[in-house]
Design a protein around this motif. Sequence first.
Motif, mmCIF file in Angstrom:
data_model
loop_
_atom_site.group_PDB
_atom_site.id
_atom_site.type_symbol
_atom_site.label_atom_id
_atom_site.label_comp_id
_atom_site.label_asym_id
_atom_site.label_seq_id
_atom_site.Cartn_x
_atom_site.Cartn_y
_atom_site.Cartn_z
ATOM 1 N N LEU A 1 3.470 0.750 2.919
ATOM 2 C CA LEU A 1 3.155 -0.264 3.914
ATOM 3 C C LEU A 1 3.009 -1.620 3.252
ATOM 4 N N GLN B 1 0.425 5.408 1.266
ATOM 5 C CA GLN B 1 -0.413 6.389 1.945
ATOM 6 C C GLN B 1 0.264 7.749 1.809
ATOM 7 N N PHE C 1 4.152 7.091 2.357
ATOM 8 C CA PHE C 1 4.378 6.083 3.386
ATOM 9 C C PHE C 1 3.984 4.745 2.770
ATOM 10 N N TYR D 1 0.844 -1.185 0.000
ATOM 11 C CA TYR D 1 0.000 0.000 0.000
ATOM 12 C C TYR D 1 0.884 1.241 0.000
ATOM 13 N N LEU E 1 -5.357 4.818 2.562
ATOM 14 C CA LEU E 1 -4.492 3.777 2.012
ATOM 15 C C LEU E 1 -4.859 3.483 0.562
ATOM 16 N N ARG F 1 8.940 5.278 5.132
ATOM 17 C CA ARG F 1 8.596 6.659 4.759
ATOM 18 C C ARG F 1 9.587 7.096 3.685
ATOM 19 N N PHE G 1 -0.030 -5.265 9.270
ATOM 20 C CA PHE G 1 0.898 -4.387 8.578
ATOM 21 C C PHE G 1 2.292 -4.389 9.195
ATOM 22 N N GLY G 2 3.273 -4.148 8.327
ATOM 23 C CA GLY G 2 4.625 -3.862 8.784
ATOM 24 C C GLY G 2 4.710 -2.433 9.286
ATOM 25 N N ASP G 3 5.895 -2.065 9.771
ATOM 26 C CA ASP G 3 6.067 -0.734 10.347
ATOM 27 C C ASP G 3 6.058 0.385 9.301
#
Lengths: 112, 110
Positions: A90, A38, A88, A36, A44, A108, A103-105
């Motif tokens: 994801l 964002q 961002f 994804y 998302l 960015r 989700f992972g962290d």
Amino acid sequence: SQTIHQWPATLVQPVGSPLSLECTVEGTSNPNLYWYRQAAGRGLQLLFYSVGIGQISSEVPQNLSASRPQDRQFILSSKKLLLSDSGFYLCAWSTYNNQPQHFGDGTRLSIL
Amino acid sequence: RKEVEQDPGPFNVPEGATVAFNCTYSNSASQSFFWYRQDCRKEPKLLMSVYSSGNEDGRFTAQLNRASQYISLLIRDSKLSDSATYLCVVTFNAGNMLTFGGGTRLMVKP
């Protein structure tokens, strides 16, 4: 228990440079995997998803691509980044399509 | 019309208040429903699934209204730590993936 790892956490890249973001999942087999994006202050946007090795579905046409070389590895790439690729990113996994995603962290990404 | 719609907020509430968010979805054949929480600059995390009969988890209550095609999230006794964006998530049939709403931002003030 299952874990998802995504790296790097932050990345600053110049316009026109390549990109490779990696995501790995542990503790489960044959997960569905997702990428994804964002944008700041936005929702998302699903970019790619994969239901198995080598199987990639693209949701949004763009200059990004994804690959799944191993069961629990999902890679997001670009040959030449655009300013609009900032955001961002994801990675997520789920057991089946309609099950909750985890989700992972996130990474960015800033394009200069 | 968006497939999943949420009021973006922000909802500004004092500590201890009760606050409720609604989320409307467009496809009457939708089958699975979830609420996620996303803190600023962090990944979304599953808060709770939403079942047809409604369900509760501590201070959080989720409800589904299929006739009117909306789900709701009620937070009682709001805490400062509840400040976040709450994402409504829907699947449109058994084979489809999750569709995320744009999120509702909640700010709990002392």
